[in-house]
Write a protein that holds these residues in place. Structure first.
Motif, short mmCIF file in Angstrom:
data_model
loop_
_atom_site.label_atom_id
_atom_site.label_comp_id
_atom_site.label_asym_id
_atom_site.label_seq_id
_atom_site.Cartn_x
_atom_site.Cartn_y
_atom_site.Cartn_z
N GLU A 1 3.04 -5.41 -6.79
CA GLU A 1 4.42 -5.52 -6.31
C GLU A 1 5.38 -4.68 -7.13
O GLU A 1 6.22 -3.97 -6.59
CB GLU A 1 4.86 -7.00 -6.34
N LYS A 2 5.27 -4.74 -8.46
CA LYS A 2 6.21 -4.00 -9.33
C LYS A 2 6.09 -2.49 -9.11
O LYS A 2 7.09 -1.79 -9.10
CB LYS A 2 6.03 -4.36 -10.79
N ASP A 3 4.88 -2.00 -8.94
CA ASP A 3 4.69 -0.56 -8.67
C ASP A 3 5.23 -0.21 -7.28
O ASP A 3 5.86 0.83 -7.11
CB ASP A 3 3.21 -0.18 -8.75
N ARG B 1 0.82 -1.21 0.00
CA ARG B 1 0.00 0.00 0.00
C ARG B 1 0.86 1.26 0.00
O ARG B 1 1.93 1.28 0.59
CB ARG B 1 -0.92 0.02 1.22
N LEU B 2 0.33 2.28 -0.68
CA LEU B 2 0.97 3.59 -0.72
C LEU B 2 -0.02 4.62 -0.19
O LEU B 2 -1.16 4.66 -0.65
CB LEU B 2 1.35 3.98 -2.15
N LEU B 3 0.42 5.43 0.78
CA LEU B 3 -0.40 6.53 1.26
C LEU B 3 -0.02 7.75 0.42
O LEU B 3 1.13 8.19 0.44
CB LEU B 3 -0.15 6.81 2.73
N VAL B 4 -0.99 8.28 -0.32
CA VAL B 4 -0.77 9.42 -1.20
C VAL B 4 -1.62 10.58 -0.69
O VAL B 4 -2.83 10.44 -0.53
CB VAL B 4 -1.12 9.08 -2.66
N ILE B 5 -0.96 11.72 -0.45
CA ILE B 5 -1.64 12.90 0.07
C ILE B 5 -1.50 14.03 -0.93
O ILE B 5 -0.40 14.33 -1.39
CB ILE B 5 -1.06 13.30 1.44
#
Length: 120
Positions: free
Chosen positions: A82-84, A46-50
């Motif tokens: 996974e690759k991202d 997971r990526l937290l994007v703000i």
């Protein structure tokens, strides 16, 4: 001749709006742009994007401060492949396309369909 042109261009239009990887039309996706504030490996990658946060904000804030900030500002927790996950770093500005529905919680959660790095 007009019929031939119409018969050629209409299917071409539909094909150009179709995403072969997901089986969805481009119009099904929503675009979100912001900075990667955190990377987490819990129940997936997971990526937290703000949206309204800068690289400098990310560097000076603790993880708890970032999570509190994200809960009160435009942000998403994106589930990514996974690759991202491997190629993206905290502090990078990215564009993420996603398709509803979105899981509602303190921080909205959804799977990312496509990611583009804007600022390395």
């Amino acid at each position: 001749m007009k019929k031939l042109i119409i018969c050629f261009f209409i299917p071409l239009l539909f094909i150009s709006c179709y995403n072969e990887e997901t089986g969805r039309k481009r119009s099904d996706f929503v675009l979100f742009e912001g900075y990667v504030a955190l990377k987490k490996e819990y129940n997936g990658k997971r990526l937290l994007v703000i949206q309204d946060m800068t690289k400098e904000d990310i560097r000076r804030m603790s993880e708890d401060e970032i999570l509190t900030y994200a809960a009160h500002h435009d942000s998403f927790l994106f589930y990514v492949h996974e690759k991202d996950y491997q190629k993206i770093n905290v502090g990078q500005k990215i564009r993420v396309w996603y398709a509803p529905p979105v899981k509602e919680s303190k921080i909205l959660q959804v799977g990312a369909e496509k990611i583009q790095v804007i600022d390395k």
